[in-house]
Every structure is written in C-alpha cells, then in structure tokens.
Scaffold this motif. Sequence first.
Motif, PDB file in Angstrom:
ATOM      1  N   ALA A  56     -35.308  30.039  -6.249  1.00 40.47           N
ATOM      2  CA  ALA A  56     -34.369  29.262  -5.434  1.00 40.47           C
ATOM      3  C   ALA A  56     -34.910  29.072  -4.015  1.00 40.47           C
ATOM      4  O   ALA A  56     -34.812  27.977  -3.453  1.00 40.47           O
ATOM      5  N   LYS A 110     -35.941  25.448  -2.321  1.00 40.58           N
ATOM      6  CA  LYS A 110     -35.374  25.004  -1.042  1.00 40.58           C
ATOM      7  C   LYS A 110     -36.449  24.460  -0.118  1.00 40.58           C
ATOM      8  O   LYS A 110     -36.194  23.575   0.695  1.00 40.58           O
ATOM      9  N   PHE A 162     -29.902  24.587  -3.557  1.00 39.50           N
ATOM     10  CA  PHE A 162     -30.325  25.546  -4.573  1.00 39.50           C
ATOM     11  C   PHE A 162     -29.682  26.875  -4.200  1.00 39.50           C
ATOM     12  O   PHE A 162     -30.151  27.559  -3.296  1.00 39.50           O
ATOM     13  N   ILE A 181     -28.706  30.002 -10.817  1.00 40.37           N
ATOM     14  CA  ILE A 181     -29.002  29.094  -9.716  1.00 40.37           C
ATOM     15  C   ILE A 181     -28.127  27.862  -9.926  1.00 40.37           C
ATOM     16  O   ILE A 181     -28.118  27.270 -11.005  1.00 40.37           O
ATOM     17  N   TYR A 197     -27.619  24.126  -8.816  1.00 39.82           N
ATOM     18  CA  TYR A 197     -28.365  23.011  -8.252  1.00 39.82           C
ATOM     19  C   TYR A 197     -27.380  21.881  -7.989  1.00 39.82           C
ATOM     20  O   TYR A 197     -26.634  21.494  -8.893  1.00 39.82           O
TER      21      TYR A 197
END
Length: 136
Positions: free
Chosen positions: A49, A53, A84, A95, A97
């Motif tokens: 993550a 980013k 994220f 995660i 999104y």
Amino acid sequence: MVGSRPYPADQVELSFIRTLHGGVQYVLAKSTNNVELINLIQAHLSTSAEQFKRGDFSVAELMHGFIMPGLAQLKLAKPDDIKFEYRALENGGKIHYSSDYPQFVSALHEWLEARAREHSNTDIPDHKLQHLTNSD
C-alpha cells in the motif's frame, strides 16, 4: 504467476471485491493460529500500500507481469489520484483501493478482476456485504 508471493499461497484466502469507487483486496490466513503467516501477510500488504501510494507498482509487476490489465493506467496516476488504505485484520489484512476519477476506477476494476481470475478469488462471507453501498 510471474513472481513469488512472500507467503505460501496454499495457506491463504485471497478475495478481490469490486466496489463503486475501486475495490478491496483481502489476504487472510486460513489458520488464525498461524501468527508468523499473519505477520507476513500484514507486512506485505502494508508495504504494498505504501509503495502504491508513491506510484511504485514494481512488486505488482514482478508478481503479476508488466502487461497486467489496468496496471499501465494506474501507473499514470498522480499522488492522491488513487487512495490505497491498508488495514490489519485479526487473521490477515486488506487494502481498500478508491478514486474519484473514472479512468482510475476503471483501471482498478480491470486490475482487481485480473488478479481475482489469476488467484481464484475466494468468496469470503460478509465481506461483500460491507462494500455494496454507495459510501465506498
């Protein structure tokens, strides 16, 4: 699969859920007693993550290949075009999104759907219900 996972594939359940603004990836240990595996999952998702980013999809490319659907478009995003958000779970992590930009929502959908096909998406009870609202 192109590269290798940092955890044994046969010991985890993977789920990729499409949402209105993107999607959610779950990686859960099949055994809730396997603390070492849970730690590996959480470290991998947290690191992924953070890399996403920054626009760094190199691990995704290594694991899934450079021509993964949606990936080229995701790499065009500027910081903050896509969110994220990693969260540790009791038996793994997830995660989330999301984007407000249609081209990135579409790319996320393509990318997550390709990953679901590649990993034989597990239907995890109650997880889809959490993501069926417009508040995503």
